[in-house]
Design a protein around this motif. Sequence first.
Motif, PDB file in Angstrom:
ATOM      1  N   THR A   1      -4.386   2.817  12.926  1.00 30.46           N
ATOM      2  CA  THR A   1      -4.389   2.767  11.306  1.00 30.46           C
ATOM      3  C   THR A   1      -2.983   1.596  11.255  1.00 30.46           C
ATOM      4  O   THR A   1      -2.238   2.892  11.025  1.00 30.46           O
ATOM      5  N   ALA A   2      -2.352  -0.050  10.908  1.00 30.07           N
ATOM      6  CA  ALA A   2      -2.357  -0.415  10.401  1.00 30.07           C
ATOM      7  C   ALA A   2      -0.790   0.143  11.291  1.00 30.07           C
ATOM      8  O   ALA A   2      -0.851   0.386  12.753  1.00 30.07           O
TER       9      ALA A   2
ATOM     10  N   ASP B   1      -4.667 -14.197  13.355  1.00 33.25           N
ATOM     11  CA  ASP B   1      -5.639 -14.112  11.986  1.00 33.25           C
ATOM     12  C   ASP B   1      -5.195 -12.524  11.404  1.00 33.25           C
ATOM     13  O   ASP B   1      -5.539 -11.923  10.668  1.00 33.25           O
ATOM     14  N   SER B   2      -4.093 -11.932  12.086  1.00 34.06           N
ATOM     15  CA  SER B   2      -4.407 -10.436  11.743  1.00 34.06           C
ATOM     16  C   SER B   2      -2.925  -9.920  10.872  1.00 34.06           C
ATOM     17  O   SER B   2      -1.577 -10.650  10.839  1.00 34.06           O
ATOM     18  N   ALA B   3      -3.703  -9.591   9.810  1.00 28.52           N
ATOM     19  CA  ALA B   3      -2.231  -8.901   8.844  1.00 28.52           C
ATOM     20  C   ALA B   3      -1.694  -7.683   9.026  1.00 28.52           C
ATOM     21  O   ALA B   3       0.101  -8.242   8.974  1.00 28.52           O
TER      22      ALA B   3
ATOM     23  N   ALA C   1       0.403 -11.322   5.411  1.00 23.42           N
ATOM     24  CA  ALA C   1      -0.161 -10.469   5.661  1.00 23.42           C
ATOM     25  C   ALA C   1      -1.722 -10.512   4.239  1.00 23.42           C
ATOM     26  O   ALA C   1      -2.371 -10.035   5.064  1.00 23.42           O
TER      27      ALA C   1
ATOM     28  N   ARG D   1      -4.547 -12.135   4.139  1.00 16.22           N
ATOM     29  CA  ARG D   1      -5.748 -12.004   4.979  1.00 16.22           C
ATOM     30  C   ARG D   1      -5.947 -10.625   5.066  1.00 16.22           C
ATOM     31  O   ARG D   1      -7.147 -10.306   5.594  1.00 16.22           O
ATOM     32  N   ASP D   2      -5.593 -10.188   4.446  1.00 10.52           N
ATOM     33  CA  ASP D   2      -5.358  -8.542   3.350  1.00 10.52           C
ATOM     34  C   ASP D   2      -4.969  -8.329   2.212  1.00 10.52           C
ATOM     35  O   ASP D   2      -4.459  -7.379   1.737  1.00 10.52           O
TER      36      ASP D   2
ATOM     37  N   ASP E   1      -6.703  -7.094   0.089  1.00  7.17           N
ATOM     38  CA  ASP E   1      -6.730  -5.257  -1.153  1.00  7.17           C
ATOM     39  C   ASP E   1      -5.238  -4.723  -0.463  1.00  7.17           C
ATOM     40  O   ASP E   1      -5.864  -3.367  -0.885  1.00  7.17           O
ATOM     41  N   ASN E   2      -5.035  -4.677   0.136  1.00  4.93           N
ATOM     42  CA  ASN E   2      -3.815  -3.893   0.751  1.00  4.93           C
ATOM     43  C   ASN E   2      -2.015  -3.698  -0.328  1.00  4.93           C
ATOM     44  O   ASN E   2      -1.833  -4.586   0.055  1.00  4.93           O
TER      45      ASN E   2
ATOM     46  N   TYR F   1       1.319  -3.695   1.150  1.00  2.66           N
ATOM     47  CA  TYR F   1       1.565  -5.233   1.979  1.00  2.66           C
ATOM     48  C   TYR F   1       2.812  -5.312   0.589  1.00  2.66           C
ATOM     49  O   TYR F   1       3.573  -6.095   0.474  1.00  2.66           O
TER      50      TYR F   1
END
Length: 234
Positions: A17-18, A154-156, A182, A185-186, A188-189, A192
């Motif tokens: 998880t992250a 492509d990885s946040a 980041a 790519r994500d 809704d996070n 970040y």
Amino acid sequence: MKITTAFSHTYTRIALTALSLFFYTAATQAQTKAQLKDSLKVATDRLEYAPDSVDLRLKKASLNLQLEQWSYALDEYDLILKYHPYNLAALFYRAYTNEKLHRYKFARLDYENLLTIVPGHFEGQLGLALLNQKDKHYTEALDQINRLVSQYPDSAVAYAARAGIEREQGMAALAAFDYAEAIKRDPDNKEYRVDRIDALLQDKKKDEARRELDCLVRMGMPRATLLDFYKRCK
């Protein structure tokens, strides 16, 4: 004792998880401490009847980790790896356990062994870079995280991890840029975005930080929880 396992030692991938490095499922995270202790007792009792089961030992060790019983978890991983030195899950989590015990040298060896078995392993590279940052091996940490971003563009998570290292090193502008990557790519996070706001404020970009704060409020984050950031924007 020969421990048996259903895992594929070469191709097992470890769920993360992250950046938290606790690496547990949502269902397990929801357990209370009392429930975790009950689950641990069940796993321990089952091991008395199946002491050769790697699956059970990994489960027990994960419960030890969640209860912050680092030494007990380490014992389990040591036992598994004594008979199965290529078990990726045990290698990865032992590295994490050694890190919690401030045994950085041993944690580094486990990450390096994991990456020897599976070169390019995302979680192993991430864990090693963050360990080197914690152990003040800053050049190695940045080199490793730059390589991770190049391998996984492509990885946040990769961008956010690099931003975290940059922010800690006082490179606020670079950190703000990587947090923005980041977020692309994500989107809704919210974490970040919060971290990006802090980097922007460190870089004296108050107007941009305020726009990011307003975006968080529109996303449903209570304004009251962001008051300190709003004050810093004045």
